[in-house]
Scaffold this active site. Sequence first.
Site, PDB file in Angstrom:
ATOM      1  N   THR A  31       0.922  -1.244   0.062  1.00  0.00           N
ATOM      2  CA  THR A  31       0.017   0.005  -0.101  1.00  0.00           C
ATOM      3  C   THR A  31       0.894   1.216  -0.028  1.00  0.00           C
ATOM      4  O   THR A  31       2.089   1.172   0.615  1.00  0.00           O
ATOM      5  CB  THR A  31      -0.702   0.208   1.418  1.00  0.00           C
ATOM      6  OG1 THR A  31      -0.184   0.188   2.379  1.00  0.00           O
ATOM      7  CG2 THR A  31      -1.829  -1.031   1.259  1.00  0.00           C
ATOM      8  N   GLU A  58      -5.648  -3.869  -0.838  1.00  0.00           N
ATOM      9  CA  GLU A  58      -6.029  -5.029  -0.129  1.00  0.00           C
ATOM     10  C   GLU A  58      -7.148  -5.776  -0.881  1.00  0.00           C
ATOM     11  O   GLU A  58      -7.637  -6.792  -0.155  1.00  0.00           O
ATOM     12  CB  GLU A  58      -6.327  -4.639   1.115  1.00  0.00           C
ATOM     13  CG  GLU A  58      -5.158  -4.037   2.276  1.00  0.00           C
ATOM     14  CD  GLU A  58      -4.952  -2.648   2.021  1.00  0.00           C
ATOM     15  OE1 GLU A  58      -5.367  -2.054   0.919  1.00  0.00           O
ATOM     16  OE2 GLU A  58      -4.303  -2.077   2.828  1.00  0.00           O
ATOM     17  N   LYS A  91     -13.660  15.992  12.937  1.00  0.00           N
ATOM     18  CA  LYS A  91     -14.364  15.885  14.109  1.00  0.00           C
ATOM     19  C   LYS A  91     -14.960  17.031  14.847  1.00  0.00           C
ATOM     20  O   LYS A  91     -14.130  17.695  15.538  1.00  0.00           O
ATOM     21  CB  LYS A  91     -13.589  14.867  15.041  1.00  0.00           C
ATOM     22  CG  LYS A  91     -14.546  14.280  16.143  1.00  0.00           C
ATOM     23  CD  LYS A  91     -13.655  13.302  17.018  1.00  0.00           C
ATOM     24  CE  LYS A  91     -14.766  12.797  18.059  1.00  0.00           C
ATOM     25  NZ  LYS A  91     -14.188  11.804  19.249  1.00  0.00           N
ATOM     26  N   TRP A 118     -19.370  14.131  13.128  1.00  0.00           N
ATOM     27  CA  TRP A 118     -18.539  13.749  12.197  1.00  0.00           C
ATOM     28  C   TRP A 118     -19.031  14.808  10.836  1.00  0.00           C
ATOM     29  O   TRP A 118     -20.108  14.650  10.656  1.00  0.00           O
ATOM     30  CB  TRP A 118     -18.479  12.396  11.777  1.00  0.00           C
ATOM     31  CG  TRP A 118     -17.791  11.507  13.083  1.00  0.00           C
ATOM     32  CD1 TRP A 118     -18.528  10.550  13.469  1.00  0.00           C
ATOM     33  CD2 TRP A 118     -16.497  11.384  13.283  1.00  0.00           C
ATOM     34  NE1 TRP A 118     -17.575   9.811  14.285  1.00  0.00           N
ATOM     35  CE2 TRP A 118     -16.289  10.307  14.279  1.00  0.00           C
ATOM     36  CE3 TRP A 118     -15.119  12.250  12.850  1.00  0.00           C
ATOM     37  CZ2 TRP A 118     -15.272  10.082  14.951  1.00  0.00           C
ATOM     38  CZ3 TRP A 118     -13.992  11.710  13.378  1.00  0.00           C
ATOM     39  CH2 TRP A 118     -13.875  10.865  14.561  1.00  0.00           C
TER      40      TRP A 118
HETATM   41  P1  ADP Z   1      -3.324   3.904  -0.118  1.00  0.00           P
HETATM   42  O1  ADP Z   1      -4.093   5.049  -0.863  1.00  0.00           O
HETATM   43  O2  ADP Z   1      -3.545   3.739   1.387  1.00  0.00           O
HETATM   44  O3  ADP Z   1      -2.146   3.823  -0.827  1.00  0.00           O
HETATM   45  P2  ADP Z   1      -5.082   2.371  -1.996  1.00  0.00           P
HETATM   46  O4  ADP Z   1      -4.222   2.844  -3.060  1.00  0.00           O
HETATM   47  O5  ADP Z   1      -5.177   0.815  -1.674  1.00  0.00           O
HETATM   48  O6  ADP Z   1      -4.349   2.838  -0.698  1.00  0.00           O
HETATM   49  O7  ADP Z   1      -6.290   3.030  -1.612  1.00  0.00           O
HETATM   50  C1  ADP Z   1      -7.409   2.530  -1.037  1.00  0.00           C
HETATM   51  C2  ADP Z   1      -8.484   3.843  -0.804  1.00  0.00           C
HETATM   52  O8  ADP Z   1      -8.738   4.688  -1.586  1.00  0.00           O
HETATM   53  C3  ADP Z   1      -9.669   3.400  -0.148  1.00  0.00           C
HETATM   54  O9  ADP Z   1      -9.508   2.964   1.246  1.00  0.00           O
HETATM   55  C4  ADP Z   1     -10.606   4.590  -0.199  1.00  0.00           C
HETATM   56  O10 ADP Z   1     -10.282   5.349   0.821  1.00  0.00           O
HETATM   57  C5  ADP Z   1     -10.019   5.175  -1.510  1.00  0.00           C
HETATM   58  N1  ADP Z   1     -10.800   5.052  -2.514  1.00  0.00           N
HETATM   59  C6  ADP Z   1     -10.528   4.114  -3.496  1.00  0.00           C
HETATM   60  N2  ADP Z   1     -11.564   4.167  -4.243  1.00  0.00           N
HETATM   61  C7  ADP Z   1     -12.452   5.202  -4.079  1.00  0.00           C
HETATM   62  C8  ADP Z   1     -13.658   5.711  -4.633  1.00  0.00           C
HETATM   63  N3  ADP Z   1     -14.272   5.405  -5.743  1.00  0.00           N
HETATM   64  N4  ADP Z   1     -14.356   6.687  -3.812  1.00  0.00           N
HETATM   65  C9  ADP Z   1     -13.785   7.029  -2.752  1.00  0.00           C
HETATM   66  N5  ADP Z   1     -12.501   6.789  -2.330  1.00  0.00           N
HETATM   67  C10 ADP Z   1     -12.097   5.756  -2.955  1.00  0.00           C
END
Ligand code: ADP
Length: 537
Positions: A182, A325, A436, A441
């Site tokens: 990630t 994930e 918050k 929220w």
């Molecule tokens: P990170 O950004 O933590 O490296 P990822 O690239 O796996 O991890 O991103 C996953 C996160 O991106 C999700 O948990 C969510 O918060 C956000 N995300 C992904 N797709 C969408 C979407 N269509 N709308 C809103 N948020 C999204």
Amino acid sequence: MQDFQLSLDTIFRRAEQYYSDKTVYTGGPAPTLTTYGEWAERTRRLGGVLDTLGVSSDGRVGTFAWNSGRHLELYFAAPCTGRVLHTLNIRLFPDQVVYIANHAEDEVVFVDRSLLGLFLPLLDRLPLVRYVVVMDDLPAGAPGVEIPVDDRFHDYEELLAAASPVEFHVQDENQAAAMCYTSGTTGNPKGVVYSHRSTWLHSIGVLTNAAIGLAETDTVMPVVPMFHANAWGLAHAAPMAGASLVFPGPDMSPKGILKLLQEREVTLTAGVPTIWQGLLPLLDGVDLPKLRRIPCGGSAVPKALSEAFRAKLGIPILQAWGMTETSPVATASHVPARYADIPEDEQADLRARQGLPLPGVEVRIVEPGSITPLPWNDEATGELQVRGPWIAAEYYRPDDGAELNTEDGWMKTGDVAAIDQFGSVRLVDRTKDLVKSGGEWISSVELENLLMGHPAIKEAAVIGVPHPKWDERPLACVVLEEGSTVTGEEILAYLEPLVAKWWLPDAVEFIEEVPKTSVGKFSKKDLRTRFADYHLG
Ligand code: ADP
């Protein structure tokens, strides 16, 4: 029924046997065009190269590369010979790349020549990397970083020319096929290991119309990087479907992307919202008659962005939600048939949701810190949890022992959502991005979506800043369209009728650009640092 192993060599053979005439094009300064037939032959040779280099039978094969035909060869040669493809994110901080490559114990790294300048300074800190294989993506004679004269370095094409093709046969569908970390918005990046089975099933999921729905007749251009979250499964799903592929290579500029969309007659292209935001200003008077679908996710797709694409190209953006994930595609937002007759503007509201889970994936929302499910009434909000055959059960050797799943087997996403009566997910925020205020929220995502609907606003990010009475209050950080003039008061007056009074940001700050993460998402962490001492009032 037969006990048939769902392994990636079956996808490989399918493309090789049935679609050998379909094409793989890579753009950039040294474009290449091959067929799946040629790709398959080269991929089998690449399997031979991994044997010759002595990569362990389940060794990690690192890649530090753009989206390209060669990267697609690695996507199959590594797992189909039993090894594990490890895509390194080229945009991470050097310390993180070093951490990841060492944590995964990469034995060899395949690096695009155009990225050597980024990679070479890291090499001294990668004691386990025995070989670096350079993939020359620059035109002959073009200036570039010199390849060191050293036994560790090899040229990709020379190795391939000297190698013999190998047979692929993967015994066990549950063995590791690939891994990705990630991008680490908090703490050290965490590794996710995909099995052959999970990748196979995810590819089928992506192919369904409930998700991206790509077909043999498509020409697919993944703008979403192959170095992060598997290019959303497109690099597996396209060969499975027999769809031709177009890769941008190193040129990810809006101009470069538009050129490929036009010249290669792309029908389906996918990327994060910032990519499409960047392309938008170039679309006036442009006709892309072949383009039929634009899957988009990684962060919330603002309604205004999707509607702008509908206005200019006649197709709205298709929103999907997922995480590293979750392989990553877990939900997609199609307007259900029951709403086919509602006004377009209301359909656009539905498209701004994250939508229904793909077949095989299940969702629930729970009360924070518990496993008690909340009702599906689109009002109750709680942590979104998911389960299914391509959802990770755990991280790969996490430093902090972080548990990814609940005791009853659901994955904790860290996202906050509501679910409507038919199961459509509406993401409210990431837990850590919620503001918050006085114990209640406020959704930063919803405020951002509304702000980005203002014609003078190009980008908007909302963060919580400390407040003596309310704990935190929202601050709107806004980037204006070039040449626009609008005041903070005018922006707040625009928001006022659209949200509850206590949701209104306390202040508006005009900034040059919203900082982005390695994969082009808004980096709220950087904004929070910048405005940590912000004084409201
Ligand atoms: P990170 O950004 O933590 O490296 P990822 O690239 O796996 O991890 O991103 C996953 C996160 O991106 C999700 O948990 C969510 O918060 C956000 N995300 C992904 N797709 C969408 C979407 N269509 N709308 C809103 N948020 C999204």
